[in-house]
Scaffold this motif. Structure first.
Motif, PDB file in Angstrom:
ATOM      1  N   GLU A  63       0.829  -1.209   0.000  1.00  0.00           N
ATOM      2  CA  GLU A  63       0.000   0.000   0.000  1.00  0.00           C
ATOM      3  C   GLU A  63       0.863   1.259   0.000  1.00  0.00           C
ATOM      4  OE1 GLU A  63      -3.907  -1.842   2.307  1.00  0.00           O
ATOM      5  OE2 GLU A  63      -2.309  -0.872   3.456  1.00  0.00           O
ATOM      6  N   TYR A  64       1.925   1.246   0.805  1.00  0.00           N
ATOM      7  CA  TYR A  64       2.829   2.399   0.811  1.00  0.00           C
ATOM      8  C   TYR A  64       3.555   2.537  -0.527  1.00  0.00           C
ATOM      9  CZ  TYR A  64       2.257   3.261   5.831  1.00  0.00           C
ATOM     10  OH  TYR A  64       1.748   3.572   7.069  1.00  0.00           O
ATOM     11  N   TRP A  65       3.956   1.404  -1.090  1.00  0.00           N
ATOM     12  CA  TRP A  65       4.634   1.449  -2.394  1.00  0.00           C
ATOM     13  C   TRP A  65       3.735   2.066  -3.460  1.00  0.00           C
ATOM     14  CZ3 TRP A  65       3.468  -0.900  -7.083  1.00  0.00           C
ATOM     15  CH2 TRP A  65       4.461  -0.781  -8.072  1.00  0.00           C
ATOM     16  N   LYS A  66       2.458   1.690  -3.450  1.00  0.00           N
ATOM     17  CA  LYS A  66       1.514   2.242  -4.427  1.00  0.00           C
ATOM     18  C   LYS A  66       1.346   3.744  -4.234  1.00  0.00           C
ATOM     19  CE  LYS A  66      -3.099   1.480  -6.365  1.00  0.00           C
ATOM     20  NZ  LYS A  66      -4.343   0.657  -6.304  1.00  0.00           N
ATOM     21  N   LYS A  67       1.390   4.203  -2.987  1.00  0.00           N
ATOM     22  CA  LYS A  67       1.164   5.621  -2.687  1.00  0.00           C
ATOM     23  C   LYS A  67       2.421   6.462  -2.816  1.00  0.00           C
ATOM     24  CE  LYS A  67      -0.945   8.585   0.842  1.00  0.00           C
ATOM     25  NZ  LYS A  67      -1.612   8.613   2.174  1.00  0.00           N
ATOM     26  N   TYR A  68       3.567   5.926  -2.322  1.00  0.00           N
ATOM     27  CA  TYR A  68       4.798   6.719  -2.244  1.00  0.00           C
ATOM     28  C   TYR A  68       5.937   6.198  -3.120  1.00  0.00           C
ATOM     29  CZ  TYR A  68       2.546   8.300   2.104  1.00  0.00           C
ATOM     30  OH  TYR A  68       1.672   8.797   3.042  1.00  0.00           O
ATOM     31  N   LYS A  69       5.746   5.033  -3.745  1.00  0.00           N
ATOM     32  CA  LYS A  69       6.815   4.346  -4.480  1.00  0.00           C
ATOM     33  C   LYS A  69       7.973   3.961  -3.551  1.00  0.00           C
ATOM     34  CE  LYS A  69       4.501   4.444  -8.177  1.00  0.00           C
ATOM     35  NZ  LYS A  69       3.725   3.224  -8.504  1.00  0.00           N
ATOM     36  N   LYS A  70       7.659   3.681  -2.343  1.00  0.00           N
ATOM     37  CA  LYS A  70       8.588   3.126  -1.363  1.00  0.00           C
ATOM     38  C   LYS A  70       7.757   2.467  -0.275  1.00  0.00           C
ATOM     39  CE  LYS A  70       9.141   7.633   0.945  1.00  0.00           C
ATOM     40  NZ  LYS A  70      10.086   8.675   1.341  1.00  0.00           N
ATOM     41  N   PRO A  71       8.311   1.473   0.421  1.00  0.00           N
ATOM     42  CA  PRO A  71       9.683   0.959   0.356  1.00  0.00           C
ATOM     43  C   PRO A  71       9.939   0.160  -0.931  1.00  0.00           C
ATOM     44  CG  PRO A  71       8.350  -0.464   1.749  1.00  0.00           C
ATOM     45  CD  PRO A  71       7.483   0.714   1.373  1.00  0.00           C
TER      46      PRO A  71
END
Length: 212
Positions: free
Chosen positions: A167-175
């Motif tokens: 979910e964080y990757w989809k939103k922020y491109k990380k981790p």
């Protein structure tokens, strides 16, 4: 009752304690430990209900208390002992999954277990004996995988963590995603949870084939 007031007051601090893994990945306003516990409990309940023979009450109790020791022990990640202090080097390092020798793994695991066990004992020392004993047994089961519930929940706990990473990757491109999929291939072995991971891959990496 004052001991229960003290306990619940201490546990409430988990609502404001950020998960360490997101902090070192520079995720702003990352989830708290309490937020992780909440969704893990739902996942353990619903996914566990599809597994024959699992005691759902035990799974839910295990979920509710599995990380409460972190009030005193802190949230420890596999990266902590080898994480570079330099910000640029740390970002590069986070693109890999740390590799340790068998001896290193044992040493790190023992140190983490000892610190968390001490944190749990400190937190629950004034609870009623029956509840205290049950919490100790549940936490040890989670740590060691002593029962089918303990073994299933260990993976359900990591599954929630994996979902949050996506979910964080989809939103922020990380981790970075490489280490997570590499870890998943090595860690998960429950067929039902592997099916769930396949569907996560389709949801978050629509053009990619499932990695596990």
């Amino acid at each position: 009752m004052k001991n229960l007031v003290k306990f619940f007051h201490q546990v409430g601090k988990l609502k404001e304690m950020p998960r360490r893994g997101w902090v070192i990945n520079d995720i702003k306003n990352g989830e708290s430990i309490a937020e992780h516990i909440f969704r893990t409990s739902l996942m353990a309940w619903i996914l566990g209900s599809e597994k024959k023979g699992l005691n759902i009450e035990r799974l839910l109790k295990m979920s509710l208390m599995h990380d409460i020791c972190e009030i005193y022990a802190g949230d420890i990640t596999p990266y902590d002992s080898v994480l570079p202090k330099n910000s640029r080097k740390r970002k590069e390092f986070m693109k890999t999954w740390p590799r340790f020798t068998k001896e290193q793994k044992l040493r790190i695991s023992k140190a983490k277990h000892k610190k968390e066990e001490e944190g749990l004992k400190r937190l629950i020392e004034d609870l009623p004996p029956k509840v205290k004993k049950e919490m100790e047994n549940l936490w040890l089961d989670y740590e060691k995988g002593l029962t089918p519930e303990g073994r299933f929940f260990k993976q359900a706990d990591r599954l929630e963590n994996f979902l949050q990473a996506l979910e964080y990757w989809k939103k922020y491109k990380k981790p970075p995603q490489g280490p997570w999929w590499q870890w998943a291939r090595e860690f998960f072995d429950d067929p039902y949870l592997l099916e769930f991971i396949d569907d996560m891959a389709k949801e978050f990496h629509k053009k990619l084939k499932p990695r596990v």
